[in-house]
Design an enzyme around this catalytic site. Sequence first.
Site, PDB file in Angstrom:
ATOM      1  N   THR A   1       0.851  -1.188   0.000  1.00  0.00           N
ATOM      2  CA  THR A   1       0.000   0.000   0.000  1.00  0.00           C
ATOM      3  C   THR A   1       0.890   1.241   0.000  1.00  0.00           C
ATOM      4  O   THR A   1       1.672   1.443   0.918  1.00  0.00           O
ATOM      5  CB  THR A   1      -0.890   0.011   1.247  1.00  0.00           C
ATOM      6  OG1 THR A   1      -1.459  -1.262   1.415  1.00  0.00           O
ATOM      7  CG2 THR A   1      -1.977   1.049   1.113  1.00  0.00           C
ATOM      8  N   GLN A   2       0.767   2.067  -1.018  1.00  0.00           N
ATOM      9  CA  GLN A   2       1.588   3.276  -1.061  1.00  0.00           C
ATOM     10  C   GLN A   2       0.753   4.526  -0.896  1.00  0.00           C
ATOM     11  O   GLN A   2       1.277   5.601  -0.678  1.00  0.00           O
ATOM     12  CB  GLN A   2       2.363   3.333  -2.373  1.00  0.00           C
ATOM     13  CG  GLN A   2       3.240   2.116  -2.501  1.00  0.00           C
ATOM     14  CD  GLN A   2       4.171   2.204  -3.675  1.00  0.00           C
ATOM     15  OE1 GLN A   2       4.481   3.275  -4.151  1.00  0.00           O
ATOM     16  NE2 GLN A   2       4.611   1.065  -4.154  1.00  0.00           N
TER      17      GLN A   2
END
Lengths: 269, 253
Positions: free
Chosen positions: A44-45
């Site tokens: 998850t960025q």
Amino acid sequence: MDHFPTNWGRPRNDGFDAYGTYPIAQRPYNGLGNDVFSEGVQRTQQPIVTGTSVLAIKYKDGVMMSADNLASYGSLARFKDIQRLHPVGTNTIIGAGGDMSDFQYIQALLDDLMVEEFTEGDGDGHALGPGEIHEYLSQVMYARRSKMDPLWNSLIVGGVKDGKRFLSYVDLLGTTYSASTLATGYGSYIAQPLLRKAVEGNEDNITEEEAVKILEQSMKVLFYRDARSLNKYQIAKITSDGVAISESRSVDTQWSFADGIRGYGAQTQ
Amino acid sequence: MTSIGTGYDLSASTYSPDGRIFQVEYANKAVENSGQDLSRSTAIGLRVKDGIILAVEKLVHSKLLIPEANRRIQTLDRHLGLATAGLLADGRQLANKARDESANFRDSFRSPAPVKYIADRLGSYIQVYTLYSSVRPFGISTIIGGVDQDGPSLFVIEPSGVFFGYHGAAVGKGRQLAKTELEKLKLSDLSMRQAVLEAARIIYLVHDDSKEKTFELEMSWVGNDTNGLHVPVPKDLLSEAEQKAKAALEDFE
């Protein structure tokens, strides 16, 4: 069967088809670029569908919390009936800002945890309280950030157990702190000063009606100032009687002043 | 059992010439009567309109034991309970397996598992232990009860792995007498409270105190009265039920 004893106990080379099991064109290939990591580990960025602020205060009878019903998709007000206050057991509520799918995952995680406690305890009458839930969440959040794959939320855990009020914060970095007023996201800039002024030093005197008023006022200011907010929100209270989450409600707002604002948009004079 | 001692009873993976698997039949014996003192108990389950009641006659083999130790009724999930008659350790192992199954169902479908699904999975698990010479079949009969989307349901799983649904179920040593008593009840008309009283009465009735040592009555329930949670019957109701059971027993004799 591999008939060469020197190969026994060693990793097998599936790339080499010793018995011609497959036609040449279809032989399995286990070389470079064909394993689960070939596209890299996905992390998850950034959050996608997000919730905004959660506010919480301590008051005479327990803890009160509020959050609006909006889940935004970027700047789009995408889902307008999302509940961001979630009961865990009989005397805890968690409120979440940040990524809503991560929040749903956290809800499932806590549900599994509560079932496990219920079954292993086998009717011993002990259940996890807000303190334990918060500690658990902080461990999960820190573990995930240490994998460089955080759960993109800021969470407030509030509750009452054994006559004691509990109110604490934990976020995607695993940071935790406690105070008698807490706010996440935009609310930590806009609402937190208002809440502190109204509550600090006064925690044991504020009645339920006063607490609702304080939160309503802050939700109203947030709706005026926060472009990712919605004038539809819920208030939850946790007292020694248990948890209660209100139906969705709204506050009256006044926008006539907007007429006089100059310098933005398409006005011609 | 004419074929005893002819070599066909040494392994669960061997049929006798007349098509029986003796190891599985011996497992049934372990449930029913012989075997150790500990396993000589009776368990019953009642399915009534609003829920399920599980009750166990648990023999106390030593005065040194802490009261309520070695529970025979276990909680599998919020809405599921399990009672066993037979080897206590086998019951524990099965309950742990059932908890895993129930949690897996939750993870897959985000909803509580149907009772029948859990009974089916446990039945398959137990059946596998009737296939190999290297393992011993489970020495327990299991009553599994719970409330799901379709209301209350009750199943019995036997050491062979076969399972059936019941309105009223009894396993273990006193099952014959218990079944006769259960058949006299109008199960579908009873309230959960009434069913608790009846269950206590039946357990006290089947207990043979001329032969047996002292026992503890262990009861749990799940249904409308408990908000769908499987929990032990509260202390005050349990002692009320025990008193009435003793009184009924004296009238009976």
